[in-house]
Structures are given as structure tokens and as C-alpha cells.
Write an enzyme that holds these catalytic residues in place. Structure first.
Site, PDB file in Angstrom:
ATOM      1  N   HIS A 482      -0.370 -26.024   1.641  1.00 13.92           N
ATOM      2  CA  HIS A 482       0.237 -26.975   2.655  1.00 13.92           C
ATOM      3  C   HIS A 482      -0.238 -26.498   3.931  1.00 13.92           C
ATOM      4  O   HIS A 482      -0.943 -27.319   4.707  1.00 13.92           O
ATOM      5  CB  HIS A 482       1.751 -26.948   2.435  1.00 13.92           C
ATOM      6  N   GLU A 483       0.038 -25.354   4.305  1.00  8.35           N
ATOM      7  CA  GLU A 483      -0.457 -24.785   5.634  1.00  8.35           C
ATOM      8  C   GLU A 483      -2.017 -24.716   5.934  1.00  8.35           C
ATOM      9  O   GLU A 483      -2.246 -24.965   6.979  1.00  8.35           O
ATOM     10  CB  GLU A 483       0.212 -23.581   5.958  1.00  8.35           C
ATOM     11  N   HIS A 486      -3.324 -28.222   7.110  1.00 12.72           N
ATOM     12  CA  HIS A 486      -3.067 -28.157   8.440  1.00 12.72           C
ATOM     13  C   HIS A 486      -4.156 -27.714   9.168  1.00 12.72           C
ATOM     14  O   HIS A 486      -4.901 -28.124  10.230  1.00 12.72           O
ATOM     15  CB  HIS A 486      -1.645 -27.755   8.832  1.00 12.72           C
ATOM     16  N   HIS A 489      -7.343 -29.375   9.090  1.00 12.24           N
ATOM     17  CA  HIS A 489      -7.350 -30.478  10.050  1.00 12.24           C
ATOM     18  C   HIS A 489      -7.786 -29.885  11.361  1.00 12.24           C
ATOM     19  O   HIS A 489      -8.697 -30.670  12.368  1.00 12.24           O
ATOM     20  CB  HIS A 489      -5.789 -30.955  10.168  1.00 12.24           C
TER      21      HIS A 489
END
Length: 689
Positions: A482-483, A486, A489
Site C-alpha cells: 500500500h505505502e 503511494h 506515485h
């Protein structure tokens, strides 16, 4: 000389953590604020006619060093804080807020911005430039540029109070978390807890110079206890302590602070012409209005409630067999784990040896290489803020055509520097709970140079011990993915302006990359590449991998209701603050989470006083975005599934979405990638079949 005000003499101008002293911060902030104000004065006093270049662009690039120092300071205040740092934060926050208000309420500057905005048709602006102009103008209006002088002053005071009180909220939660520990001396009280976790508890006791074992409220300690401890009374005691964080009447109690924060936000919204704070926030979100958010959450609630009820009935049956007539919230993790083991023959402790942290990290790095042609090389010459932190140089493998356009690459290797990635995985007293991605430096392009970003991932995984590496639960595996979503991105950002770069997107779009990447953890084809026993090298057996894939939706109804409850509570806090005049925080919380509650409410606990996402972080009136983004990520991953999860053409299109940051409307960006708007059915199909 203050090192924070000089150009950093480090690889890639990375933060010189090893040379920063706490006493450097305040003078640096003051000096760099002064320098940034001079840059603003230069824009305002430019005698030439206002243009996009000499106003909007100059403003977008201003304050670069101040931004870097702010990122360094506030990131450390979350990941490696101290009493001294917290004290500085209380001093610095109002200074920065005042500086920000001074810019946003600078009438001469706004008049120039407005002139360019009103005459935008005469400029030949590309899509990103149009977005920058629109966002700059709206940002000033939403910061009070159209208010009279008296109201501008009021808004400035409100903003300063909000910044200080938000910080205080987080500091109280951290102190409340750190102040509790349970010292256990009788091993029988720890029945059911796996040996590796007992070792962790023993290490914690040793650090406190105690015999036996110590359980804390840090998640790597708390969650395993609630999941495995057979001693129900101890589970209740520790759950009660967790539920009382900043809700205990102590100096770290946040109940009054919540009311103060919400009243200040309401005042701010009304001053700017909005009915409430949620209206103010959602104007700049994909969802647009509180009514649309409430409808969205209630639609999901209607669909998910029957599944959640069925799941809890199964847990009740298991508890009843143990003589428990009324199951409580503190029983949930324990019986959910029992049910998961019975249904899928999966046990977190059984799986953990197959997920040592270094292998999971290698897997996520390998996935980034497969999809986006990125490589990761550890750098030991780049300063770190703690010995646990590792730093990686991230490069992009160039195609032959791209390589031909980089002359220096021909004689070296066909790679281009993309980013620095800091990873900080283990809990410490100075680190807040949870997991997050952040940035030390944004990407942007200026004067022909593409200045690359410095990105960080911070987590709280179990530390390695003398005999065992850090082993992750499967949930922690998904947390890392999940992290890292990010982080991608941020690392793949490729925009012109820093304010539109990376994760600078609409808040209900920001969770798409993170939640999207989690999907790969459940794909057997991918899992087989890295789920190997840390001692034997044996690959996780096929039947276990199949069970993980099947267990993806385990307790999905319960989890969905939990997230909906948080989202509804957040939305009601920011639309009905007036009700708090006659209600306690606890009464308000119970009233607006009642429809999603699956266990009896406990009068002694409340989650709002430690709800840092909305009272300290950036999720005020935005917590719904986790579920909103799930619709996007389910729909996006369905696209991959239909065409192959490593499909290079679709990965290339997705990379464009990631690298575009906030340069386009997120729905347009999504449609360019997917070919259509996302469908809520994709989420419902994934969640409930």
C-alpha cells in the site's frame, strides 16, 4: 553558518540529517521565510504587465528551500520526534501559518493573479499550465483573498490556531500511546501467543529493565496480543487501554481539543462563505458534496451489512462454544483468527516465516521493475536520520530509443536517475503509530532540468531479534505494498510544476495507487515468486497460496462497515458541529456510528480522541476517500486481470496516470487509462462475489 539555509553538499542534494542540530531549525525557518517573502515581493513589484510566466510560474517555483526544510522538520516530527522537536513544532507552526496567510491574503499579488486568470484566453497555455492557473486562483480565493481586511485577519488567527491544535492532538495521542504498557510475569497469562511474539514481548521488557514480558499499545505489540491471547480478561484490559487513548481525563485527553478544532473549522468555512467545513473541503474533491458522500457510504452500507451480520454470527457461534454468551469487540480479532484458520487453514504466525521483510521488499521492488522498469540500489553514503533507515537510489531502465537521447548513458549504463527512496520500518518511542508515505522533496522541471523527488515510506513492523529477521504478517505485507503504491506515485512524477507533482492530486484520488498495488499480494502467480521460508527457502505450498487468494474477502463485510463508520463519523463531525454543544464526543460518536456497529458499545472507550487521520492528518471531511478509491482500484485491477496482471501495454498506460500527478482532472486521467469511468460493481463483485 546554518546548514539548513545552504545548498546541501550531499548526493542528489539529499537532506544532511547527520549534520542538522535542533537549534538550526527556528533560525532557518525565519531566514527562509524572509527569503521567500522577498521572492513574492519581486513578483508583486515587477513593473512589467502581469503574465502567466512572471506571476503564476514564478509563484509556483517560489519558496523551494523553505518547502524542503518544512518537509524535513515535520517528517522527523512524525518519525523521530523528541520533546525538544515537539516544542519547536509548537513555535514553528504558527509562524508558517502566518507566512502562508500573508501570501494568500496579499492583495497586490492576488490582483496580478486575477488579471492573468481573467485574461487567460489570450495565453496559449497547455493543459498543465491551465490547471496551474486555475488551482492558483482557486487556492487564493479559498484562502480568503476576496475577504475584507477584518475577515482576513480573523481567518489568519483561525488558521494559526488550527495548526497548533492539530499538532497538539497528535502529540497527545503519541504520549497516551507511549504511557501505557502491561507488564506480565506469569507465562500462563500469555497462553496462545506464538513464540516469536513472546520473544518480542521479552525484548520489550528487557529494554525497560523488567523481568518477564511487556505488551504495549504500539500495533506490532497490540494486534498480536488481541489476535492470539487466550486470556479474555487480559484482552479486555488491554483493549480498554487502547480505547481510552486520549479519552481518559488525563493531561493528554483530546475531547475538548476535538470540539475546539471542529469549531475553528466551522468558523473558517463560514468566513469563506460555506455552510460547513465539509462543503468547503468537498468543493475540491471528486465527490463534490457531503450529500453525495453520505449517499455513497449508505449505498455501500446497505450492500455490505447482510454480509457483515453473517460474519459476526459465525464468530458468535465460535465464542458460544467457549461459553461466551455475548461476544464483545475485544473478542473480534481472536475469534476472527480462529475462524480464518478453520476456513482456510491459515494462521498468521504460520505464514510469517514465508514473509521476511527483506524478501517482501525485494518483491515489491521487482514488481516495480516488471511494470515500470525501475531498479533500486542501496546507498550507504546518503545521510539518514536513524540507523534503522535505509536509502535507495531509484533508476529507470531506458529503452534503446530513450538511451540514444541520453549521451552520457551510452558510455555508462542505460539508466536514468528517478528518485531517492528512504524506508523506515520499525517502531520507536519517537515515531507515531501506523504507516505512511511522505516526501522530502517534490519533483519538478525548471530551466531544462528535471529535479527528481526524495520519497519516504514509514511503517511500524516487528523488529528483527537476535535469532529471527523481521517477519511480516500477511496484513503487514499488504501494508508495505500500500505505502509503496503511494511511493510510486511520488517517484514516477513527471510534471512541470512542484505544486502539481506526485501525490498532489484530489484527495479522494490519492488512495488509488496505494490500494491498487495491494491487489498483487493476492495473486498466486505473483505470490509464488517471493513467499519463501526464511530458513529453508521452501516456497509457500500451493494450497496455502490458494487459501490466501480465497481469503482476500475474509471479514470483508466487517471491514467495510468499519470503514463506512469512520467515514460517516468524519462527515457528520464536519457538517453537524453544532450538535456538540449539547453532546459529549462519546455521545456524538455513538450516535453516528450506530448503524455500522456490530458489537455492543463500550461506555468507557471512544475512538474519536485518537482519530488522528481527521484531527491531525489531512483526512478531515475526507475519510470516505478510502472506500471511494476502492471503487477506482477494483475497477483498475479488473482491467489488468482481464488482460494479464503484468500486461506491459496496460502498465505503460497506468504509468502515465501515475506520472501525471495533478495536471489533469482525475476522472479524465482515469478515463484515459481505463477507457471508461469506474464502476461501483467492480468493488462489489470483488468484495462479495
Amino acid at each position: 553558518m546554518n546548514i539548513l539555509t545552504e545548498k546541501f553538499n550531499t548526493p542528489y542534494h539529499s537532506a544532511p540529517f547527520n549534520k542538522i542540530n535542533n537549534e538550526d531549525y527556528l533560525p532557518a525557518f525565519k531566514e527562509l521565510i524572509k527569503k521567500s517573502e522577498e521572492e513574492i515581493d519581486a513578483i508583486v513589484n515587477n513593473p512589467e504587465d502581469p503574465t502567466f510566466e512572471n506571476v503564476i510560474e514564478e509563484l509556483a517555483y517560489s519558496g523551494e528551500q523553505l518547502d524542503v526544510i518544512s518537509n524535513i522538520f515535520f517528517n522527523l516530527n512524525s518519525a523521530e520526534t523528541s520533546d525538544e522537536l515537539q516544542k519547536i513544532a509548537q513555535e514553528v507552526s504558527p509562524i508558517l501559518t502566518e507566512y502562508s496567510a500573508k501570501i494568500s491574503q496579499n492583495e497586490a499579488l492576488f490582483n496580478k493573479i486575477k488579471k492573468v486568470y481573467d485574461e487567460k484566453d489570450k495565453y496559449d497555455l497547455n493543459e498543465e499550465q491551465q490547471m496551474l492557473l486555475n488551482e492558483t486562483y482557486k487556492g487564493f480565493v479559498r484562502s480568503g483573498a476576496l475577504l475584507n481586511d477584518e475577515d482576513k485577519e480573523k481567518l489568519k488567527k483561525i488558521s494559526m490556531e488550527l495548526s497548533v491544535k492539530s499538532l497538539q492532538f497528535g502529540q497527545n495521542v503519541l504520549a497516551s500511546t507511549n504511557n501505557y504498557f502491561k507488564h506480565i510475569t506469569n507465562k500462563e497469562d500469555l497462553a496462545g501467543i506464538p513464540e516469536a511474539i513472546l520473544e518480542q514481548y521479552a525484548e520489550e521488557a528487557k529494554e525497560r529493565n523488567l523481568e518477564g514480558w511487556v505488551v504495549t499499545l504500539q500495533y506490532p505489540s497490540y494486534i498480536p496480543f488481541m489476535t492470539y491471547a487466550e486470556n479474555r480478561e487480559l484482552r479486555k484490559e488491554i483493549a480498554l487501554a487502547n480505547g481510552k487513548k486520549s479519552f481518559d481525563g488525563s493531561e493528554f485527553d483530546n475531547q475538548n481539543l476535538i470540539k475546539e478544532l471542529l469549531n475553528l473549522k466551522q468558523q473558517k468555512a463560514e468566513l469563506l462563505g460555506y455552510k460547513n467545513y465539509a462543503d468547503y473541503i468537498l468543493e475540491e474533491r471528486m465527490a463534490k458534496s457531503p450529500a453525495k458522500v453520505i449517499d455513497f457510504l449508505n449505498e455501500l452500507l446497505t450492500k455490505a451489512k447482510p454480509y457483515a451480520d453473517k460474519e459476526i454470527e459465525e464468530l458468535k457461534s465460535l465464542a458460544k462454544a467457549d461459553g461466551i454468551e455475548e461476544i464483545q469487540a475485544y473478542d473480534h480479532a481472536f475469534y476472527a483468527e480462529k475462524l480464518r484458520k478453520a476456513k482456510f487453514d491459515l494462521n498468521d504466525e504460520e505464514l510469517k516465516p514465508y514473509f521476511p521483510l527483506n524478501q517482501v521488499q525485494d518483491a515489491v521492488f521487482g514488481l516495480a521493475e516488471k511494470l515500470f522498469h525501475l531498479t533500486f540500489e542501496e546507498r550507504n553514503d546518503i545521510p539518514k536520520y536513524h540507523e534503522d533507515v535505509k536509502v535507495y537510489e531509484v533508476s529507470e531502465i531506458l529503452s534503446q530509443a530513450e538511451n540514444d537521447n541520453v549521451p552520457e548513458a551510452k558510455s555508462l549504463k542505460p539508466k536514468a536517475f528517478k528518485a531517492l527512496l528512504y524506508v523506515d520500518y520499525f517502531p520507536r518511542k519517537g515515531k507515531r503509530a501506523g504507516a505512511w508515505m511522505t516526501s522530502y522533496k517534490n519533483q519538478y522541471q525548471k530551466a531544462g532540468e528535471n529535479s527528481r523527488p526524495h520519497i519516504s515510506i514509514v511503517c511500524n513492523f516487528s523488529k528483527p531479534t537476535k535469532d529471527t529477521p523481521s517477519l511480516l504478517t500477511f496484513q503487514e505485507v499488504t501494508t508495505l505494498f500500500h505505502e509503496f503504491g503511494h511511493a510510486l506515485h511520488g517517484m514516477l512524477a513527471d510534471t512541470q510544476y512542484p505544486t502539481l507533482s506526485g501525490t498532489s492530486v484530489k484527495w479522494d484520488f490519492v488512495e488509488l495507487p496505494s490500494q491498487f498495488l495491494e491487489n498483487f499480494c493476492y495473486e498466486p502467480e505473483f505470490l509464488k515468486t517471493f513467499a519463501r521460508h526464511y530458513k529453508t527457502g521452501e516456497v509457500l505450498p500451493d494450497e496455502k497460496i490458494e487459501k490466501i487468494a480465497q481469503s482476500k474477502n475474509f471479514m470483508e463485510g466487517y471491514q467495510t462497515l468499519r470503514q463506512i463508520g469512520f467515514g460517516l463519523l468524519d462527515m457528520n463531525y464536519h457538517t453537524k458541529v453544532g450538535e456538540l454543544e449539547n453532546k459529549s464526543v462519546k455521545e456524538f460518536e455513538d450516535a453516528y456510528t450506530k448503524a455500522t456497529q456490530l458489537y455492543p458499545a463500550n461506555p468507557e472507550t471512544a475512538m474519536s480522541p485518537s482519530f488522528s487521520h481527521i484531527f491531525q492528518g489531512g483526512y478531515s471531511a475526507g475519510y470516505y476517500s478510502y472506500k471511494w478509491a476502492e471503487v477506482l482500484d477494483a475497477d483498475a485491477f479488473q482491467y489488468f486481470k482481464e488482460n494479464g496482471i503484468f500486461n506491459p501495454e496496460i502498465a505503460a498506460k497506468y504509468k502515465v496516470l501515475l506520472s501525471s500527478g495533478g495536471t489533469k482532472d482525475p476522472m479524465e486521467l482515469y478515463k484515459s487509462f481505463r477507457g471508461s469511468e469506474p464502476k461501483v460493481e467492480s468493488l462489489l463483485k470483488r468484495a462479495f462475489g
